[in-house]
Design an enzyme around this catalytic site. Structure first.
Site: not given
Ligand code: SAH
Length: 340
Positions: A89, A102, A109, A113, A116, A330
């Site tokens: 996406e 974005c 991935c 986390c 996420c 995000c």
């Molecule tokens: N892998 C990279 C880029 C992708 S995530 C990274 O970890 O930075 C982009 C951002 O969104 C990251 O800071 C991630 O932690 C955050 N993120 C992930 N899940 C989220 C959510 N449910 N709500 C808000 N931000 C989130």
């Protein structure tokens, strides 16, 4: 057959030399592809017929296919089908200062986390540079707009796909092509320390954002498995080094999870961690996902956290929200057809 969108201008120069042609043809091809956006090679009128035929046999001009598009008033989310039938996406956001995209960097991935959505699907493969470039080309063509900034914050961990990401940046940054300035490109990482050191040595003016999300190892270990490999002390050292070597400010991303990492004590710990360093904190209101154990912090809590950081001398902003209602925000991107 390699994709024509996988080649930097330098790669084209090498290609043309290897087939006994002049190097400057690289710039001509680049202008057709990225300035005039010509997709039919027969229209590359300043190249002679034999050379056009040669290019047509040496390169593929295929691009990503739009599988689905969802929109709200300031956001478009695209689901793309790749040539091997995987999905990724990308999200476009309209701001008053321009349009940003974005982009995703991987199919799935591996960082895992806990909060996420993107990590629910383990990494299947890296995206090739051209597949990231095409996210931009296809969307610009579909919406008939130009994008002015790029954030590498979609599905995937960009520093886990380092070479292809650098190639992607080289292609979109080239002044003879799409020409997105490095200062308009932001790479976000969960903190792959050795790659941060490598990145700092490159003459690149891009913005670096680090997903921190917790001010101590105990909490970060729980939220982000990567912390067990590169803990906060190691990450902080890499950040210090990066600041010193590049002279560029770093963004610390911090997602606000209700009753998990959003206390004033956490804010104070965070401020202490970065005291005197040239960083600023971007607070991200959590976008709720199927990880039901995590909830968004209240507005009041976020403001209190923000005030505590400021009071302790740390610069800080709160991320503006886009696309929550189309699951384009995000951490909500998944890149699968299921459970949409
Ligand atoms: N892998 C990279 C880029 C992708 S995530 C990274 O970890 O930075 C982009 C951002 O969104 C990251 O800071 C991630 O932690 C955050 N993120 C992930 N899940 C989220 C959510 N449910 N709500 C808000 N931000 C989130």
């Amino acid at each position: 057959m390699p994709s024509i969108y996988n080649y930097s201008r330098h790669d084209f120069e090498k290609y043309f030399e290897s087939i006994g042609e002049k190097k400057f043809k690289a710039t001509q091809v680049y202008e057709w592809l990225y300035r005039k956006r010509e997709t039919n090679i027969e229209n590359f009128s300043n190249l002679k017929k034999e050379l056009r035929t040669r290019l047509a046999t040496d390169f593929s001009f295929d691009t990503l296919k739009i599988e689905k598009k969802e929109s709200d008033y300031q956001t478009h989310k695209y689901l793309f089908r790749l040539s091997d039938d995987n999905f990724i996406e990308a999200v476009v956001m309209f701001h008053d200062y321009g349009n940003s995209i974005c982009v995703s960097s991987e199919v799935g991935c591996n960082m895992g986390c806990r909060f996420c959505e993107s990590g629910r699907q383990k990494k299947i493969r890296n995206l090739e540079a051209h597949e990231i470039v095409e996210q931009i080309l296809v969307i610009e063509q579909d919406l008939k707009i130009r994008l002015s900034s790029v954030v590498i914050m979609g599905i995937g961990e960009p520093l886990d796909n380092y070479d292809n990401i650098l190639k992607f940046i080289e292609i979109i940054n080239d002044a003879k092509g799409i020409a997105i300035g490095a200062r308009h490109i932001t790479l976000s990482t969960c903190g792959l320390v050795p790659k941060i050191y490598e990145l700092s040595k490159l003459p690149l003016q891009i913005n670096l954002a680090i997903s921190l999300h917790a001010p101590n190892d105990e909490l970060r270990n729980m939220l982000m498995p990567v912390n067990k490999v590169y803990n906060i002390a190691a990450l902080k050292q890499a950040i210090k080094d990066y600041l010193q070597v590049t002279g560029r400010r770093i963004t610390i991303e911090y997602v606000m999870l209700n009753n998990v990492n959003d206390s004033n004590a956490c804010a104070e710990e965070l401020a202490n961690l970065f005291k005197g360093m040239n960083v600023y904190v971007n607070l991200i209101p959590y976008n709720e996902t199927n990880h039901l154990e995590f909830k968004r912090s209240s507005r009041n809590r976020i403001m209190a956290f923000y005030d505590t950081l400021k009071k302790n001398g740390l610069n800080c902003t709160i991320r503006k929200e886009f696309g929550t209602n189309i699951k384009a925000a995000c951490g909500q991107l998944r890149g699968s057809m299921k459970n949409k």
